[in-house]
Motif scaffolding. Structure first.
Motif: not given
Length: 248
Positions: A167, A170, A173-174, A176, A179
């Protein structure tokens, strides 16, 4: 939960279930002092735990330990509960306590709020935790002290971990966690955090003058590393190898 060491550094992206506690664990434990060479993982009878072999040929000795991941968080809430837990751990005969040396969030007594940096309030709680352990050791077993296995992050969402790093890397925005293993910015924040934490432990001392390093048994790279969504275990093992090299 009883811990028995295997004599290798685990690179398994997901560890088998523990017979003893019927839960999954994934640990990469590195002795705090020797220079280490990672090796392939092997499973102990009840629990996959990891050790490593130093380049001098010395091996981590077998030990018994327990998982008290919540100690840092509770130190900021109820010190008496932490002291009672340490007393109980000693009375059960354990010599190593695995605890979360991370607590990631956006406010409060977190150990990490700004990526890569130690939050002063969380750092104060960490100092108090080392002091509490030193006090219990002096009270009960100064010649055979209990020590911490310090876990640096979590692949699961609890207490921040890889989802929190993603978090932050990004701009929300992401999130996961899988990742994380291929995101240089998230990994860079983790590396900075670990570096700052280890440096703090290198210089810190209790009121009695006990160096924090004397109260640390080993470093634990991550709790339960895995890569379920991408099914690319090589991403996990590559990151573990890179993190272990940086910690050495």
């Amino acid at each position: 939960m009883c811990m028995c060491t295997a004599q290798r550094l685990s690179c398994a992206p997901r560890a088998p279930r523990s017979v003893a506690v019927a839960r999954r664990v994934g640990i990469a434990a590195i002795p705090a002092r020797p220079v280490l060479t990672p090796r392939r993982h092997v499973a102990a009878r009840h629990l996959v735990i990891t050790a490593a072999v130093s380049e001098l040929g010395a091996k981590m000795q077998p030990f018994s330990g327990c998982n008290c991941y919540h100690l840092l968080e509770k130190m900021g809430q109820d010190k008496s509960m932490v002291v009672q837990t340490l007393d109980d751990v000693h009375n059960m005969g354990f010599s190593v306590i695995r605890m979360w040396a991370f607590n990631d969030g956006d406010s409060g007594r977190m150990l990490q709020i700004t990526p890569g940096e130690l939050n002063p309030e969380g750092r104060e709680d960490l100092d108090k935790l080392f002091q509490a352990l030193d006090d219990v050791n002096v009270k009960y077993s100064p010649k055979a002290p209990m020590r911490f296995m310090m876990t640096f992050t979590n692949h699961l969402k609890d207490y921040g971990g890889h989802k929190w790093y993603m978090r932050k890397a990004t701009n929300n925005q992401n999130d996961n966690a899988d990742d994380f293993y291929t995101n240089d910015k998230a990994q860079g924040a983790y590396k900075s955090y670990v570096t700052n934490l280890i440096n703090h432990c290198k210089t810190g001392k209790t009121r009695r003058g006990t160096p924090y390093f004397d109260l640390i048994h080993s470093w634990d790279i991550c709790n339960e590393p895995r890569n379920a969504s991408h099914q690319k275990p090589k991403d996990v093992t590559a990151w573990i190898a890179k993190a272990a090299e940086a910690i050495k």
